[in-house]
Design a protein around this motif. Sequence first.
Motif, PDB file in Angstrom:
ATOM      1  N   PHE A  27      54.420 -65.695  29.474  1.00 35.15           N
ATOM      2  CA  PHE A  27      54.249 -65.503  28.036  1.00 35.15           C
ATOM      3  C   PHE A  27      52.817 -65.787  27.560  1.00 35.15           C
ATOM      4  O   PHE A  27      52.534 -65.703  26.361  1.00 35.15           O
ATOM      5  CB  PHE A  27      55.212 -66.422  27.273  1.00 35.15           C
ATOM      6  CG  PHE A  27      56.655 -66.063  27.458  1.00 35.15           C
ATOM      7  CD1 PHE A  27      57.036 -64.750  27.686  1.00 35.15           C
ATOM      8  CD2 PHE A  27      57.645 -67.032  27.402  1.00 35.15           C
ATOM      9  CE1 PHE A  27      58.373 -64.403  27.863  1.00 35.15           C
ATOM     10  CE2 PHE A  27      58.983 -66.703  27.577  1.00 35.15           C
ATOM     11  CZ  PHE A  27      59.353 -65.381  27.809  1.00 35.15           C
ATOM     12  N   ALA A  28      51.923 -66.115  28.459  1.00 34.20           N
ATOM     13  CA  ALA A  28      50.555 -66.466  28.082  1.00 34.20           C
ATOM     14  C   ALA A  28      49.831 -65.370  27.293  1.00 34.20           C
ATOM     15  O   ALA A  28      49.032 -65.681  26.400  1.00 34.20           O
ATOM     16  CB  ALA A  28      49.755 -66.840  29.337  1.00 34.20           C
ATOM     17  N   PRO A  29      50.064 -64.075  27.565  1.00 34.39           N
ATOM     18  CA  PRO A  29      49.354 -63.040  26.788  1.00 34.39           C
ATOM     19  C   PRO A  29      49.725 -63.022  25.299  1.00 34.39           C
ATOM     20  O   PRO A  29      48.999 -62.428  24.501  1.00 34.39           O
ATOM     21  CB  PRO A  29      49.791 -61.737  27.475  1.00 34.39           C
ATOM     22  CG  PRO A  29      50.166 -62.146  28.859  1.00 34.39           C
ATOM     23  CD  PRO A  29      50.789 -63.490  28.708  1.00 34.39           C
ATOM     24  N   ILE A  30      50.825 -63.644  24.936  1.00 35.47           N
ATOM     25  CA  ILE A  30      51.204 -63.691  23.521  1.00 35.47           C
ATOM     26  C   ILE A  30      50.253 -64.631  22.792  1.00 35.47           C
ATOM     27  O   ILE A  30      50.076 -65.786  23.205  1.00 35.47           O
ATOM     28  CB  ILE A  30      52.663 -64.172  23.354  1.00 35.47           C
ATOM     29  CG1 ILE A  30      53.626 -63.229  24.087  1.00 35.47           C
ATOM     30  CG2 ILE A  30      53.031 -64.270  21.879  1.00 35.47           C
ATOM     31  CD1 ILE A  30      55.065 -63.697  24.079  1.00 35.47           C
ATOM     32  N   PRO A  31      49.616 -64.206  21.710  1.00 33.64           N
ATOM     33  CA  PRO A  31      48.669 -65.071  20.992  1.00 33.64           C
ATOM     34  C   PRO A  31      49.296 -66.411  20.639  1.00 33.64           C
ATOM     35  O   PRO A  31      50.472 -66.486  20.255  1.00 33.64           O
ATOM     36  CB  PRO A  31      48.342 -64.255  19.737  1.00 33.64           C
ATOM     37  CG  PRO A  31      48.559 -62.833  20.154  1.00 33.64           C
ATOM     38  CD  PRO A  31      49.712 -62.870  21.106  1.00 33.64           C
ATOM     39  N   ASP A  32      48.503 -67.436  20.762  1.00 30.88           N
ATOM     40  CA  ASP A  32      48.995 -68.792  20.549  1.00 30.88           C
ATOM     41  C   ASP A  32      49.589 -68.966  19.152  1.00 30.88           C
ATOM     42  O   ASP A  32      50.584 -69.670  18.980  1.00 30.88           O
ATOM     43  CB  ASP A  32      47.846 -69.781  20.767  1.00 30.88           C
ATOM     44  CG  ASP A  32      48.349 -71.219  20.827  1.00 30.88           C
ATOM     45  OD1 ASP A  32      49.031 -71.558  21.801  1.00 30.88           O
ATOM     46  OD2 ASP A  32      48.062 -71.977  19.878  1.00 30.88           O
ATOM     47  N   ALA A  33      48.995 -68.314  18.161  1.00 32.72           N
ATOM     48  CA  ALA A  33      49.467 -68.459  16.780  1.00 32.72           C
ATOM     49  C   ALA A  33      50.865 -67.889  16.586  1.00 32.72           C
ATOM     50  O   ALA A  33      51.571 -68.239  15.625  1.00 32.72           O
ATOM     51  CB  ALA A  33      48.490 -67.777  15.823  1.00 32.72           C
ATOM     52  N   LEU A  34      51.291 -66.983  17.481  1.00 31.42           N
ATOM     53  CA  LEU A  34      52.611 -66.363  17.359  1.00 31.42           C
ATOM     54  C   LEU A  34      53.686 -67.095  18.159  1.00 31.42           C
ATOM     55  O   LEU A  34      54.864 -66.766  18.050  1.00 31.42           O
ATOM     56  CB  LEU A  34      52.547 -64.902  17.823  1.00 31.42           C
ATOM     57  CG  LEU A  34      51.606 -63.979  17.035  1.00 31.42           C
ATOM     58  CD1 LEU A  34      51.637 -62.576  17.623  1.00 31.42           C
ATOM     59  CD2 LEU A  34      51.996 -63.951  15.561  1.00 31.42           C
ATOM     60  N   GLN A  35      53.295 -68.074  18.940  1.00 29.70           N
ATOM     61  CA  GLN A  35      54.278 -68.801  19.748  1.00 29.70           C
ATOM     62  C   GLN A  35      54.902 -69.936  18.939  1.00 29.70           C
ATOM     63  O   GLN A  35      54.233 -70.600  18.143  1.00 29.70           O
ATOM     64  CB  GLN A  35      53.610 -69.352  21.005  1.00 29.70           C
ATOM     65  CG  GLN A  35      53.099 -68.242  21.926  1.00 29.70           C
ATOM     66  CD  GLN A  35      52.703 -68.769  23.283  1.00 29.70           C
ATOM     67  OE1 GLN A  35      53.354 -69.682  23.823  1.00 29.70           O
ATOM     68  NE2 GLN A  35      51.661 -68.196  23.877  1.00 29.70           N
ATOM     69  N   LEU A  36      56.182 -70.155  19.134  1.00 29.47           N
ATOM     70  CA  LEU A  36      56.947 -71.099  18.307  1.00 29.47           C
ATOM     71  C   LEU A  36      56.564 -72.562  18.565  1.00 29.47           C
ATOM     72  O   LEU A  36      56.540 -73.376  17.645  1.00 29.47           O
ATOM     73  CB  LEU A  36      58.449 -70.909  18.559  1.00 29.47           C
ATOM     74  CG  LEU A  36      59.408 -71.656  17.641  1.00 29.47           C
ATOM     75  CD1 LEU A  36      59.179 -71.265  16.183  1.00 29.47           C
ATOM     76  CD2 LEU A  36      60.852 -71.382  18.037  1.00 29.47           C
ATOM     77  N   LYS A  37      56.297 -72.903  19.787  1.00 29.69           N
ATOM     78  CA  LYS A  37      55.863 -74.253  20.168  1.00 29.69           C
ATOM     79  C   LYS A  37      56.926 -75.334  19.948  1.00 29.69           C
ATOM     80  O   LYS A  37      56.595 -76.512  19.812  1.00 29.69           O
ATOM     81  CB  LYS A  37      54.589 -74.644  19.384  1.00 29.69           C
ATOM     82  CG  LYS A  37      53.386 -73.747  19.638  1.00 29.69           C
ATOM     83  CD  LYS A  37      52.915 -73.837  21.079  1.00 29.69           C
ATOM     84  CE  LYS A  37      51.633 -73.043  21.279  1.00 29.69           C
ATOM     85  NZ  LYS A  37      51.182 -73.080  22.693  1.00 29.69           N
ATOM     86  N   ARG A  38      58.170 -74.948  19.853  1.00 29.53           N
ATOM     87  CA  ARG A  38      59.251 -75.935  19.745  1.00 29.53           C
ATOM     88  C   ARG A  38      60.534 -75.282  20.236  1.00 29.53           C
ATOM     89  O   ARG A  38      60.655 -74.051  20.251  1.00 29.53           O
ATOM     90  CB  ARG A  38      59.426 -76.419  18.305  1.00 29.53           C
ATOM     91  CG  ARG A  38      59.853 -75.329  17.332  1.00 29.53           C
ATOM     92  CD  ARG A  38      60.278 -75.891  15.985  1.00 29.53           C
ATOM     93  NE  ARG A  38      60.591 -74.847  15.028  1.00 29.53           N
ATOM     94  CZ  ARG A  38      61.746 -74.180  14.989  1.00 29.53           C
ATOM     95  NH1 ARG A  38      62.684 -74.425  15.897  1.00 29.53           N
ATOM     96  NH2 ARG A  38      61.953 -73.251  14.068  1.00 29.53           N
ATOM     97  N   PRO A  39      61.517 -76.079  20.618  1.00 30.34           N
ATOM     98  CA  PRO A  39      62.804 -75.491  21.032  1.00 30.34           C
ATOM     99  C   PRO A  39      63.474 -74.794  19.839  1.00 30.34           C
ATOM    100  O   PRO A  39      63.259 -75.159  18.674  1.00 30.34           O
ATOM    101  CB  PRO A  39      63.624 -76.699  21.492  1.00 30.34           C
ATOM    102  CG  PRO A  39      62.622 -77.772  21.754  1.00 30.34           C
ATOM    103  CD  PRO A  39      61.492 -77.539  20.799  1.00 30.34           C
ATOM    104  N   LEU A  40      64.272 -73.789  20.130  1.00 33.43           N
ATOM    105  CA  LEU A  40      65.042 -73.121  19.089  1.00 33.43           C
ATOM    106  C   LEU A  40      66.081 -74.080  18.510  1.00 33.43           C
ATOM    107  O   LEU A  40      66.638 -74.925  19.229  1.00 33.43           O
ATOM    108  CB  LEU A  40      65.746 -71.881  19.659  1.00 33.43           C
ATOM    109  CG  LEU A  40      64.827 -70.729  20.084  1.00 33.43           C
ATOM    110  CD1 LEU A  40      65.657 -69.654  20.795  1.00 33.43           C
ATOM    111  CD2 LEU A  40      64.103 -70.141  18.895  1.00 33.43           C
ATOM    112  N   ASN A  41      66.332 -73.931  17.214  1.00 35.19           N
ATOM    113  CA  ASN A  41      67.299 -74.792  16.540  1.00 35.19           C
ATOM    114  C   ASN A  41      68.707 -74.237  16.769  1.00 35.19           C
ATOM    115  O   ASN A  41      69.282 -73.541  15.926  1.00 35.19           O
ATOM    116  CB  ASN A  41      66.979 -74.866  15.045  1.00 35.19           C
ATOM    117  CG  ASN A  41      67.908 -75.831  14.306  1.00 35.19           C
ATOM    118  OD1 ASN A  41      68.519 -76.706  14.924  1.00 35.19           O
ATOM    119  ND2 ASN A  41      68.009 -75.663  13.003  1.00 35.19           N
ATOM    120  N   LEU A  42      69.251 -74.535  17.930  1.00 35.81           N
ATOM    121  CA  LEU A  42      70.556 -74.019  18.327  1.00 35.81           C
ATOM    122  C   LEU A  42      71.507 -75.183  18.585  1.00 35.81           C
ATOM    123  O   LEU A  42      71.074 -76.281  18.949  1.00 35.81           O
ATOM    124  CB  LEU A  42      70.436 -73.163  19.592  1.00 35.81           C
ATOM    125  CG  LEU A  42      69.615 -71.882  19.483  1.00 35.81           C
ATOM    126  CD1 LEU A  42      69.484 -71.227  20.856  1.00 35.81           C
ATOM    127  CD2 LEU A  42      70.262 -70.904  18.499  1.00 35.81           C
TER     128      LEU A  42
END
Length: 455
Positions: A27-42
């Motif tokens: 997933f590294a090619p995805i811009p850092d600003a678009l990455q969630l950086k936390r677990p999903l709230n599930l």
Amino acid sequence: MPYHYNTPEDQREMLDAIGAASIDELFAPIPDALQLKRPLNLPPALSEMELDQHLRQLTALNDHAGTKVCFLGGGSYDHFVPSVCDVIGSRSEFYTSYTPYQAEASQGNLQVMFEYQSLITRLTGLDVANSSLYDGASAAAEAALMALHAGGNRTKVIAPSTLHPEYRQTIATYFENIDAELVTLDCPAGVLDADALAAAIDDRTAAVILQQPNFFGCIEDADRVAAVAKGAGALLVAVFDPISLGLLKRPGDYGANIAVAEGHTLGTPMSYGGPYLGIMACDNSLVRRMPGRIVGETTDRRGKKCYVLTMQTREQHIRRDKATSNVCTNQALFAVRASVYLAQAGPQGLRETANLCLQKTRYLAEQLCQHDRFSQAFDAPTFKEVVIRDAENNVAGLLRDALDAGYLAGLPLGRWYPELSDCFLVAVTEKRTKADIDALVKSLTAKSARQPAHV
């Protein structure tokens, strides 16, 4: 649907195959600003058994034709699906095939497409059919585009308000960014007035689109509409109900140049609205403008009969500027089911099914309209659907009470036709028994006694 999750070993094998050291690297090619950086709230994970139970509880909350007596219509109908459609349609040879190209298509798949096309041409009375489209709405839009391409400088398409409103919405969406105009003619009597059409049509009109029977279930004067269209040099696009052709005149017989339909009624369940089958046929003059694939019969080098993809108008196959459509991922599975249905029903079976729909719809309308609260909204003859007017103007409450009693009693029309907010559309297929109809009438009329007016 059975689901088997990936183990860590499976994930490692896939990462190795694509050359990534980890999920993070993938997933590294995805811009850092678009990455969630936390677990999903599930919520906490469930075991397979717990998940299966949870999903079954959720699906049990749905009201559908399998648990209620269904009188819904408006494009999706509770027709009987013979078991042979499931037996043949679920064979892996058909069920798993996906958009075969010429080099990949087996003779078996090509043959069944050819048989489907042959059945549709006999059904519609037109010269050629393609190997199916997505659904009735997109087929109608593709037909409108065909007519525009054939019409040269003609940029107008006329449709009556009796054409399915969602078909009109789909066509309008297709027209959004091209030089084309969709003109809708009001039909206060529930059918298209041929004189109003004659006044609206001109030398800019590429096509007239007529639904037969129309969205309200009414029978249109197709011969007269065809004459008006032809007189102005416009094409006639017929939107038809396949079951109705057991009794009604075929589109080709009243002069349609293109015929399209929603084909799920031929062996495919309602399925909450899809996936469905788009049927299209046309006369020979338009064959090179037809979208999708056309399978033909020929002989191989040994002189044996075989089947080939004769025409493919997709932009992947030919130069983009020459393509007539972007129809891509249609695997024709539902065309297979339609072929099986038509083959097992035959002309007599189709006629009997259509006649049952006609007679049962007529019986329901007669029984319901004996009560002061209800009347037919239109005087035109109908096929398997009828518009009922509620004198108390409480359609929502009426249908809700019917649902509580076990009936999907019809579609409220106010969402599409504000002037018909006191009306609902009822469909009666061959599956409904006299007991079903009588019970629905009893349910709808149980609270229909008028309250005296307060002075």
